[in-house]
Design a protein around this motif. Structure first.
Motif, PDB file in Angstrom:
ATOM      1  N   SER A 199       0.898  -1.330   0.173  1.00  0.00           N
ATOM      2  CA  SER A 199       0.037  -0.035   0.067  1.00  0.00           C
ATOM      3  C   SER A 199       0.954   1.290  -0.021  1.00  0.00           C
ATOM      4  CB  SER A 199      -0.957   0.171   1.426  1.00  0.00           C
ATOM      5  OG  SER A 199      -1.356   1.371   1.370  1.00  0.00           O
ATOM      6  N   GLU A 200       0.478   2.314  -0.683  1.00  0.00           N
ATOM      7  CA  GLU A 200       1.218   3.432  -0.552  1.00  0.00           C
ATOM      8  C   GLU A 200       0.433   4.775  -0.017  1.00  0.00           C
ATOM      9  OE1 GLU A 200       3.977   4.118  -2.564  1.00  0.00           O
ATOM     10  OE2 GLU A 200       4.211   1.999  -3.362  1.00  0.00           O
ATOM     11  N   ASP A 201      -0.431   4.256   1.014  1.00  0.00           N
ATOM     12  CA  ASP A 201      -0.826   5.231   1.737  1.00  0.00           C
ATOM     13  C   ASP A 201      -0.466   5.979   2.701  1.00  0.00           C
ATOM     14  OD1 ASP A 201      -3.540   4.464   0.371  1.00  0.00           O
ATOM     15  OD2 ASP A 201      -4.140   3.451   2.112  1.00  0.00           O
ATOM     16  N   PHE A 202       0.830   5.159   3.427  1.00  0.00           N
ATOM     17  CA  PHE A 202       1.495   6.089   4.548  1.00  0.00           C
ATOM     18  C   PHE A 202       2.898   5.481   4.208  1.00  0.00           C
ATOM     19  CE2 PHE A 202      -2.628   5.593   6.341  1.00  0.00           C
ATOM     20  CZ  PHE A 202      -3.119   7.089   6.499  1.00  0.00           C
ATOM     21  N   SER A 203       4.119   6.252   4.596  1.00  0.00           N
ATOM     22  CA  SER A 203       5.328   5.762   4.523  1.00  0.00           C
ATOM     23  C   SER A 203       5.580   4.652   5.306  1.00  0.00           C
ATOM     24  CB  SER A 203       6.170   7.024   4.713  1.00  0.00           C
ATOM     25  OG  SER A 203       6.156   7.659   5.848  1.00  0.00           O
ATOM     26  N   SER A 204       4.959   4.818   6.673  1.00  0.00           N
ATOM     27  CA  SER A 204       5.070   3.796   7.853  1.00  0.00           C
ATOM     28  C   SER A 204       4.623   2.356   7.245  1.00  0.00           C
ATOM     29  CB  SER A 204       4.388   3.970   8.926  1.00  0.00           C
ATOM     30  OG  SER A 204       2.943   4.256   8.834  1.00  0.00           O
ATOM     31  N   ASN A 205       3.496   2.294   6.517  1.00  0.00           N
ATOM     32  CA  ASN A 205       3.043   1.261   5.882  1.00  0.00           C
ATOM     33  C   ASN A 205       4.047   0.470   4.867  1.00  0.00           C
ATOM     34  OD1 ASN A 205       0.576   1.249   7.403  1.00  0.00           O
ATOM     35  ND2 ASN A 205      -0.605   1.905   5.723  1.00  0.00           N
ATOM     36  N   LYS A 206       4.432   1.440   4.130  1.00  0.00           N
ATOM     37  CA  LYS A 206       5.656   0.940   3.009  1.00  0.00           C
ATOM     38  C   LYS A 206       6.745   0.409   3.770  1.00  0.00           C
ATOM     39  CE  LYS A 206       6.374   4.122  -0.164  1.00  0.00           C
ATOM     40  NZ  LYS A 206       6.519   5.281  -1.008  1.00  0.00           N
ATOM     41  N   LYS A 207       7.389   0.825   4.852  1.00  0.00           N
ATOM     42  CA  LYS A 207       8.331   0.317   5.577  1.00  0.00           C
ATOM     43  C   LYS A 207       8.212  -1.065   6.361  1.00  0.00           C
ATOM     44  CE  LYS A 207      10.634   4.794   6.766  1.00  0.00           C
ATOM     45  NZ  LYS A 207      10.965   5.407   7.716  1.00  0.00           N
ATOM     46  N   LEU A 208       6.798  -1.155   6.810  1.00  0.00           N
ATOM     47  CA  LEU A 208       6.303  -2.260   7.429  1.00  0.00           C
ATOM     48  C   LEU A 208       6.264  -3.420   6.420  1.00  0.00           C
ATOM     49  CD1 LEU A 208       5.374  -3.857   9.741  1.00  0.00           C
ATOM     50  CD2 LEU A 208       3.106  -3.036   9.524  1.00  0.00           C
ATOM     51  N   SER A 209       5.591  -2.934   5.126  1.00  0.00           N
ATOM     52  CA  SER A 209       5.339  -4.036   3.945  1.00  0.00           C
ATOM     53  C   SER A 209       6.785  -4.573   3.748  1.00  0.00           C
ATOM     54  CB  SER A 209       4.601  -3.386   3.039  1.00  0.00           C
ATOM     55  OG  SER A 209       3.352  -3.100   3.244  1.00  0.00           O
ATOM     56  N   ALA A 210       7.498  -3.678   3.373  1.00  0.00           N
ATOM     57  CA  ALA A 210       9.045  -4.044   3.250  1.00  0.00           C
ATOM     58  C   ALA A 210       9.627  -4.995   3.930  1.00  0.00           C
ATOM     59  CB  ALA A 210      10.016  -2.768   2.930  1.00  0.00           C
ATOM     60  N   SER A 211       9.578  -4.668   5.044  1.00  0.00           N
ATOM     61  CA  SER A 211      10.127  -5.687   6.192  1.00  0.00           C
ATOM     62  C   SER A 211       9.403  -6.971   6.300  1.00  0.00           C
ATOM     63  CB  SER A 211      10.081  -4.952   7.714  1.00  0.00           C
ATOM     64  OG  SER A 211      10.716  -3.807   7.922  1.00  0.00           O
ATOM     65  N   TRP A 212       8.261  -6.866   6.122  1.00  0.00           N
ATOM     66  CA  TRP A 212       7.566  -8.242   6.077  1.00  0.00           C
ATOM     67  C   TRP A 212       7.948  -8.964   4.745  1.00  0.00           C
ATOM     68  CZ3 TRP A 212       4.006 -11.314   3.102  1.00  0.00           C
ATOM     69  CH2 TRP A 212       3.381 -12.279   3.784  1.00  0.00           C
ATOM     70  N   LEU A 213       8.320  -8.369   3.490  1.00  0.00           N
ATOM     71  CA  LEU A 213       8.523  -8.984   2.285  1.00  0.00           C
ATOM     72  C   LEU A 213      10.028  -9.685   2.304  1.00  0.00           C
ATOM     73  CD1 LEU A 213       6.883  -6.612  -0.274  1.00  0.00           C
ATOM     74  CD2 LEU A 213       6.239  -8.861   0.276  1.00  0.00           C
ATOM     75  N   ALA A 214      10.566  -8.703   3.127  1.00  0.00           N
ATOM     76  CA  ALA A 214      12.168  -9.420   3.410  1.00  0.00           C
ATOM     77  C   ALA A 214      12.174 -10.609   4.301  1.00  0.00           C
ATOM     78  CB  ALA A 214      12.922  -8.261   4.214  1.00  0.00           C
ATOM     79  N   ALA A 215      11.200 -10.608   5.197  1.00  0.00           N
ATOM     80  CA  ALA A 215      11.111 -11.696   6.439  1.00  0.00           C
ATOM     81  C   ALA A 215      10.385 -13.012   5.282  1.00  0.00           C
ATOM     82  CB  ALA A 215      10.243 -11.382   7.451  1.00  0.00           C
ATOM     83  N   MET A 216       9.748 -12.526   4.515  1.00  0.00           N
ATOM     84  CA  MET A 216       8.856 -13.882   3.791  1.00  0.00           C
ATOM     85  C   MET A 216      10.077 -14.517   2.725  1.00  0.00           C
ATOM     86  SD  MET A 216       6.208 -15.277   3.403  1.00  0.00           S
ATOM     87  CE  MET A 216       5.285 -16.514   2.349  1.00  0.00           C
ATOM     88  N   HIS A 217      10.790 -13.613   2.286  1.00  0.00           N
ATOM     89  CA  HIS A 217      11.857 -14.043   1.443  1.00  0.00           C
ATOM     90  C   HIS A 217      13.121 -14.998   2.160  1.00  0.00           C
ATOM     91  CE1 HIS A 217      14.941 -14.056  -1.876  1.00  0.00           C
ATOM     92  NE2 HIS A 217      15.637 -13.565  -0.923  1.00  0.00           N
ATOM     93  N   LYS A 218      13.190 -14.780   3.414  1.00  0.00           N
ATOM     94  CA  LYS A 218      14.099 -15.539   4.402  1.00  0.00           C
ATOM     95  C   LYS A 218      13.418 -16.889   4.669  1.00  0.00           C
ATOM     96  CE  LYS A 218      17.249 -16.856   6.908  1.00  0.00           C
ATOM     97  NZ  LYS A 218      18.785 -17.407   6.383  1.00  0.00           N
TER      98      LYS A 218
END
Length: 232
Positions: free
Chosen positions: A202-221
């Motif tokens: 989601s592009e709504d808030f920068s905090s959401n983007k950071k959380l989503s990026a962290s979640w995707l990195a964890a999913m990759h691992k």
């Protein structure tokens, strides 16, 4: 005790390698887990399998709890947590295995919690041109990817075939990239065909983007660990 609680119940068992807290039912084990390896029989290892030192009454042999190979104390002295095998306490491992286990500790201490806390994505199913805003998280028993919005999906982790992380920010000079989504392919029980889902942050808030990026990195691992468990 409910049916789900009964399936997720755990028991304390003792093996040659140490105490382990394991699921009572094998079907309830974490998809990221590893089985204990068989130990190389003592009679088959007269020397350390790393430095070739001969074993005797003074130089004792030790088995690495992760690979099962036989080493001298110098080559197998580290006691490191090994949550993928459900050990209660840190266990003896050779230098190579200890390094791998130490790297995995970050996944269990940090990234697993990120996956369970969840993140928000726009989810597109198959070839549909419509997306739905959904909260995506890993279930507490680590066996399902749960998606909640107007719709509800539970994808069994072991049925996931491929995960492709989508990124942006690449530059020819080697600049940093940021995860912005992923494409997930999985099998629905009872079907051999693959179902595809696309997740877009989601592009709504920068905090959401950071959380989503962290979640995707964890999913990759998590995906890497899942493939390792399958190849065991």
């Amino acid at each position: 005790m409910s049916g789900c609680e009964a399936r997720d119940a755990k028991k304390l068992v003792r093996s040659l390698s140490g105490l382990r807290m394991v699921p009572e039912h094998r079907s309830a084990r974490s998809p990221f887990g590893l089985d204990e390896p068989p130990w190389v029989p003592d009679k088959e290892c007269p020397r350390c399998m790393q430095c070739d030192t001969k074993f005797d009454f003074i130089t004792r042999k030790h088995h690495c709890r992760r690979c099962g190979k036989c080493f001298c104390d110098k080559c197998c002295s580290k006691k490191v947590p090994l949550p993928r095998m459900c050990f209660v306490d840190p266990v003896r491992q050779c230098a190579e295995c200890a390094l791998i286990s130490q790297k995995e500790t970050e996944f269990y201490d940090k990234q697993l919690k990120v996956l369970m806390n969840g993140a928000t994505f726009f989810v597109t199913l198959g070839t549909s041109d419509k997306s739905e805003l959904m909260v995506c998280r890993l279930s507490n028993n680590q066996r399902y990817l749960v998606l909640d919005g107007d719709s509800h999906y539970e994808i069994e982790i072991v049925q996931i075939s491929t995960v492709q992380i989508l990124t942006e920010g690449f530059t020819p000079g080697g600049g940093n990239t940021r995860a912005i989504g992923m494409i997930l392919q999985y099998k629905v029980p009872g079907s051999e065909e693959l179902t595809q889902m696309k997740f877009t942050a989601s592009e709504d808030f920068s905090s959401n983007k950071k959380l989503s990026a962290s979640w995707l990195a964890a999913m990759h691992k998590a995906t890497k660990l899942l493939y390792e468990s399958r190849d065991q």
